[in-house]
Design a protein around this motif. Structure first.
Motif, PDB file in Angstrom:
ATOM      1  N   CYS A  63      56.750   1.474  18.676  1.00 42.19           N
ATOM      2  CA  CYS A  63      55.851   0.260  17.914  1.00 42.19           C
ATOM      3  C   CYS A  63      54.883   1.527  17.601  1.00 42.19           C
ATOM      4  N   THR A  64      54.872   2.665  18.590  1.00 44.89           N
ATOM      5  CA  THR A  64      54.150   3.677  18.589  1.00 44.89           C
ATOM      6  C   THR A  64      53.866   4.555  17.211  1.00 44.89           C
ATOM      7  N   LYS A  65      55.086   4.473  16.832  1.00 44.07           N
ATOM      8  CA  LYS A  65      55.049   5.063  15.361  1.00 44.07           C
ATOM      9  C   LYS A  65      54.521   4.464  13.661  1.00 44.07           C
ATOM     10  N   HIS A  66      55.134   2.818  14.247  1.00 42.16           N
ATOM     11  CA  HIS A  66      54.744   2.174  13.084  1.00 42.16           C
ATOM     12  C   HIS A  66      53.585   1.215  13.114  1.00 42.16           C
ATOM     13  N   PRO A  71      53.179  -0.183  22.607  1.00 43.09           N
ATOM     14  CA  PRO A  71      53.135  -1.818  22.731  1.00 43.09           C
ATOM     15  C   PRO A  71      52.213  -2.434  23.632  1.00 43.09           C
ATOM     16  N   ILE A  72      52.371  -1.449  24.560  1.00 43.22           N
ATOM     17  CA  ILE A  72      51.404  -2.536  25.709  1.00 43.22           C
ATOM     18  C   ILE A  72      49.781  -2.007  24.928  1.00 43.22           C
ATOM     19  N   ASN A  73      49.071  -0.757  24.395  1.00 41.77           N
ATOM     20  CA  ASN A  73      48.377  -0.682  23.676  1.00 41.77           C
ATOM     21  C   ASN A  73      48.082  -1.768  23.346  1.00 41.77           C
ATOM     22  N   TYR A  74      48.714  -2.642  22.258  1.00 45.45           N
ATOM     23  CA  TYR A  74      49.430  -2.971  21.107  1.00 45.45           C
ATOM     24  C   TYR A  74      48.760  -4.454  21.375  1.00 45.45           C
TER      25      TYR A  74
END
Length: 91
Positions: A63-66, A71-74
């Motif tokens: 998630c961080t990369k893409h 994912p928590i912040n997203y």
């Protein structure tokens, strides 16, 4: 053209010439991932399991990369281009 993995030709990939298989997978995975994260029905662990990530830590790194963030912040709405959610002044 044969892959050496199976007996099926790789012809379905011909329409996407110049793209690696990884890029093709990401192209379809990232929108689905966003959809799951925008929803609130599944926990992050359930999303990782549903999308067949090997571990929650790999899911977070992906998630961080893409997506440009965890994912928590997203999920909290701290998406790129959306700004940070503002806390209302209680006064």
């Amino acid at each position: 053209m044969r892959t050496g993995i199976g007996e099926e030709p790789v012809s379905p990939l011909r329409g996407n010439a110049g793209q690696s298989v990884v890029n093709l997978v990401n192209r379809y995975t990232v929108p689905i991932l966003r959809e799951y994260l925008n929803g609130e029905r599944l926990s992050l662990i359930q999303i990782a399991e549903t999308m067949n990530f090997d571990s929650p830590s790999y899911f977070s790194r992906y998630c961080t990369k893409h997506l440009g963030m965890s994912p928590i912040n997203y999920r909290k709405g701290l998406r790129p281009g959306k700004g940070i959610n503002k806390v209302k002044n209680p006064g």
